[in-house]
Design a protein around this motif. Structure first.
Motif, mmCIF file in Angstrom:
data_model
loop_
_atom_site.group_PDB
_atom_site.id
_atom_site.type_symbol
_atom_site.label_atom_id
_atom_site.label_comp_id
_atom_site.label_asym_id
_atom_site.label_seq_id
_atom_site.Cartn_x
_atom_site.Cartn_y
_atom_site.Cartn_z
ATOM 1 N N SER A 218 0.836 -1.211 0.000
ATOM 2 C CA SER A 218 0.000 0.000 0.000
ATOM 3 C C SER A 218 0.867 1.257 0.000
ATOM 4 O O SER A 218 0.519 2.267 -0.616
ATOM 5 N N THR A 241 0.643 3.530 10.336
ATOM 6 C CA THR A 241 0.763 2.916 9.002
ATOM 7 C C THR A 241 1.976 3.395 8.216
ATOM 8 O O THR A 241 2.119 3.075 7.036
ATOM 9 N N LEU A 460 -5.056 4.774 0.536
ATOM 10 C CA LEU A 460 -5.078 4.408 1.949
ATOM 11 C C LEU A 460 -3.908 3.483 2.268
ATOM 12 O O LEU A 460 -3.707 2.465 1.600
ATOM 13 N N ASN A 462 -2.802 0.718 4.523
ATOM 14 C CA ASN A 462 -3.689 -0.170 5.293
ATOM 15 C C ASN A 462 -2.992 -1.148 6.224
ATOM 16 O O ASN A 462 -3.649 -1.954 6.876
ATOM 17 N N SER A 476 -10.486 0.233 13.520
ATOM 18 C CA SER A 476 -10.501 -0.159 12.106
ATOM 19 C C SER A 476 -11.932 -0.301 11.595
ATOM 20 O O SER A 476 -12.276 0.194 10.521
ATOM 21 N N GLN A 477 -12.779 -0.957 12.389
ATOM 22 C CA GLN A 477 -14.174 -1.149 11.986
ATOM 23 C C GLN A 477 -14.922 0.181 11.913
ATOM 24 O O GLN A 477 -15.650 0.458 10.956
ATOM 25 N N TYR A 480 -12.300 3.095 9.614
ATOM 26 C CA TYR A 480 -11.620 2.806 8.351
ATOM 27 C C TYR A 480 -12.260 1.646 7.587
ATOM 28 O O TYR A 480 -11.588 0.952 6.802
ATOM 29 N N ASP A 481 -13.565 1.437 7.806
ATOM 30 C CA ASP A 481 -14.328 0.407 7.088
ATOM 31 C C ASP A 481 -13.691 -0.971 7.192
ATOM 32 O O ASP A 481 -13.787 -1.791 6.257
ATOM 33 N N GLN A 483 -10.629 -1.825 7.024
ATOM 34 C CA GLN A 483 -9.551 -2.068 6.046
ATOM 35 C C GLN A 483 -8.159 -2.176 6.661
ATOM 36 O O GLN A 483 -7.211 -2.578 5.989
ATOM 37 N N LEU A 484 -8.003 -1.810 7.939
ATOM 38 C CA LEU A 484 -6.673 -1.879 8.540
ATOM 39 C C LEU A 484 -6.278 -3.324 8.830
ATOM 40 O O LEU A 484 -7.104 -4.149 9.224
ATOM 41 N N GLN A 485 -4.990 -3.595 8.621
ATOM 42 C CA GLN A 485 -4.417 -4.894 8.965
ATOM 43 C C GLN A 485 -3.248 -4.665 9.917
ATOM 44 O O GLN A 485 -2.511 -3.700 9.781
#
Length: 695
Positions: A218, A241, A460, A462, A476-477, A480-481, A483-485
């Motif tokens: 990313s 990130t 983004l 991620n 994250s939920q 950031y929809d 999308q974070l890992q």
């Protein structure tokens, strides 16, 4: 039609587009100017009310004034400005007390008034300027030209009092005036205004050879996008990130293409964070920092324009003239003759004129060597940079910047063809004094560009390298929809993994919610002297403060180090209470520890922890009442910052019943905690017993 006329026709937008552009600019600048005026008036009013209503000692206790000073020396600095050095008046103090006056603050210097004296009627000279540096032994202030002579008459015991920063508002207001009058906007400016679409980003046929091969996919995508044909690119960097590393790579790539880049941020620390990382990656002669060296991190001062100018060959003549001016100031200080003082000061004015002419020439020579020039957004409009051309403008921490601030470099350097902005619009917004201005000034350039041109110009990042996966899950939920890992290196780490920490159930826990529901841990309005939040009345929670101390004690008993722990509260009053108790607690628990070791346990507001991280974070939420009133805790972005500071362990101390009724975000967080965190219900009797043992 000539070739030149055809070319101009292709660049210039049609007449109807010009009309539309003018209409958009009129609406945009009118809204900003009105909001900025209200914001400035509110700032001035709040500051003046405190200065006029409180005696000097009370202002000093609040950190808004420094007492018992005297003039040490007066000298000349970059731009021919006058700098006054103040030191403690040894008859009253040996050191300057800790306070909240910081570099960049606007202050007044004058005779200390008595407790009953009206401050508007203080007799004697008064000067105003900008704080350059402060230490326990010295404070340096750069003065406006009109005060250069008056400072020589400051010969009594003095004080420094903090004023509203009207300079920043003035620069933004002037920028909005210039924007409103913009008659021939460049293509990049029209894209930012919103009347022209950016070029769609397309991957280059030539793959990018990265300087930093450790970048994840990313991050590499964001770099490639910033190097594409698109005039605008947005690097969206959630907590941890690696946004700064991505920006560094973009800068290095652009430099390798022979581009000249202007890098800006809303504050000195935001700029110096990048400068520190670039140090050693860009040749020193090509990396310049505009701004007073006293405001720079010590590790990066060698890139200061001021210091480079002093040591360069073009700066030799400038230094000689500066020495002459300083010599004149010494003569003025020694003489008692008013006539002689006037004659010497006339000589100073003549020398200053020559100094500025010589300095401008030397500055231009030095600046033209710089491929990367760094400054604050405010500093981008500096006269030092006028005439220096840049290919690309990069604005970091754009989501903490007011949009009028961002227009300063964009208008000051119309030759730029590319804009890269980096930040996170889900973290702290810019500071706004008036709630009614939130809709106008709270909408950042990041927000407006995404709203105008869509997500295809936003990349983004991620993968986050800070938080344990469980700590990361809810932000994250919610923000950031999902999308974070979490990177493999951090996703499962806990306090128990630290070699000096006892391995047990508590240190293997990642999220603990100490739920104070039930009404026994109720909030209270703080005394005004403690500080205020944006609602105008700071809140505190005495029993929650003891719970914070209890949690710190438990962590230290398990081997966790003082430096591993950070405490956050959204309320200044609560920060103040906890800070005092932590200081007393650590003093009694570890009397042999140095002050520096004790200060490693940081207690701060959410704003103070922006960009920071700790192995363990404890958050005191404060609010607990029957109405379910949570005040400005409704601001999701502020809470997002708080809960994304820990690496391994997060403790939330708060009333889930009150918080759940406050906002959708807070209810979601409390619901998530019921399923994913350890929940503990404190006994008020045990907390009071713990408090009694320590008092």
């Amino acid at each position: 039609m000539t070739t030149q006329q055809e070319s101009e026709k292709s660049i210039r937008p049609p007449i109807n587009e010009l009309d539309r552009e003018s209409e958009v600019l009129t609406k945009l600048t009118k809204r900003f100017k009105s909001a900025l005026k209200k914001e400035r008036d509110e700032d001035v009013t709040q500051t003046q009310q405190q200065i006029q209503s409180l005696p000097p000692k009370a202002l000093a206790r609040r950190g808004l004034a420094i007492l018992n000073l005297r003039v040490s020396t007066v000298r000349t600095a970059l731009g021919g400005t006058t700098v006054v050095e103040l030191e403690p008046d040894l008859a009253a103090a040996t050191e300057i007390e800790k306070n909240s006056v910081r570099s960049g603050d606007i202050v007044a210097v004058e005779r200390i008034p008595s407790a009953t004296e009206k401050k508007s009627k203080i007799s004697g000279p008064r000067v105003e300027g900008v704080v350059l540096r402060q230490s326990p032994k010295q404070i340096l202030i750069s003065l406006d030209d009109k005060y250069a002579e008056a400072v020589l008459s400051l010969d009594t015991r003095l004080w420094v009092v903090k004023l509203a920063n009207a300079i920043t508002y003035t620069r933004m207001d002037e920028t909005m005036e210039d924007l409103a009058k913009l008659s021939s906007a460049t293509r990049l400016q029209r894209i930012i205004i919103g009347t022209t679409k950016p070029t769609k980003p397309q991957e280059s046929s030539e793959p990018v050879t990265f300087f930093d091969n450790s970048l994840n996919d990313s991050q590499k995508k964001a770099v490639a996008f910033a190097l594409s044909d698109s005039e605008v690119s947005i690097v969206h960097g959630p907590p941890g990130t690696g946004k700064t590393y991505t920006v560094i790579e973009i800068i290095r790539q652009l430099v390798s293409k022979g581009q000249r880049i202007l890098v800006c941020g809303p504050s000195n620390i935001s700029v110096d964070t990048i400068l520190e990382r670039l140090d050693g990656l860009i040749p020193p002669a090509n990396l310049l920092r505009v701004g007073h060296p006293a405001r720079l991190l010590a590790s990066t001062q060698r890139h200061s324009l001021d210091l480079i100018l002093r040591t360069s060959e073009p700066g030799q003549i400038v230094r000689d003239i500066r020495d002459e001016i300083d010599s004149c100031f010494l003569k003025i200080k020694k003489t008692r003759s008013g006539r002689e003082k006037s004659e010497i000061y006339r000589e100073v004015k003549t020398l200053r004129k020559e100094y500025r002419a010589r300095e401008k020439k030397a500055l231009t020579e030095v600046l033209n060597q710089g491929l990367v020039v760094m400054c604050t957004l405010h500093g981008a409009g500096s006269k030092f940079l006028s005439g220096i051309e840049f290919n690309t403008i990069i604005i970091d921490e754009v989501s903490q910047s007011l949009e009028p601030q961002c227009w300063i470099p964009i208008l000051a350097h119309p030759e730029a063809e590319r804009l890269v902005i980096a930040g996170d619009n889900k973290q702290l917004p810019p500071t706004i004094k008036l709630g009614t201005n939130e809709k106008i000034l709270g909408t950042t350039l990041f927000d407006r560009l995404v709203a105008t041109h869509g997500d295809k110009f936003r990349c983004l990042l991620n993968v986050q390298y800070r938080m344990n996966e469980n700590i990361m899950q809810y932000p994250s939920q919610a923000m950031y929809d999902g999308q974070l890992q979490a990177a493999d290196s951090v996703k499962n780490r806990t306090l128990a993994d630290l070699e000096y920490v006892t391995k047990c159930e508590e240190t293997e826990t990642t999220v603990l919610w100490i739920d104070t529901q039930g009404g026994e841990f109720s909030e209270s309005a703080a005394d005004e002297s403690v500080g205020v939040d944006i609602e105008g009345s700071s809140k505190s929670n005495d029993l929650e403060a003891w719970l914070v101390l209890q949690e710190i004690s438990d962590l230290l008993d398990k081997g966790v180090k003082i430096s591993d722990i950070g405490v956050i509260s959204p309320y200044n009053a609560q920060v103040s209470i906890i800070s005092k108790r932590v200081e007393a607690f650590l003093g009694s628990r570890q009397p042999e520890a140095s002050d520096n070791q004790k200060n490693c346990l940081e207690v701060s507001s959410v704003d103070g922890f922006q960009g920071r991280e700790k192995n363990a974070i404890i958050i005191s939420m404060v609010r607990s009442n029957e109405k379910g009133d949570v005040g400005f805790l409704k601001e999701n972005r502020r809470l997002n910052v708080a809960i994304t500071r820990p690496r391994r362990y997060l403790t939330i101390i708060g009333d889930s019943e009150t918080l759940s009724r406050g906002s959708k975000f807070l209810k979601g967080w409390a619901d998530w905690a019921m399923d994913n965190a350890e929940i503990r219900y404190p006994d008020v009797g045990e907390v009071l017993e713990f408090a009694m043992r320590l008092t």
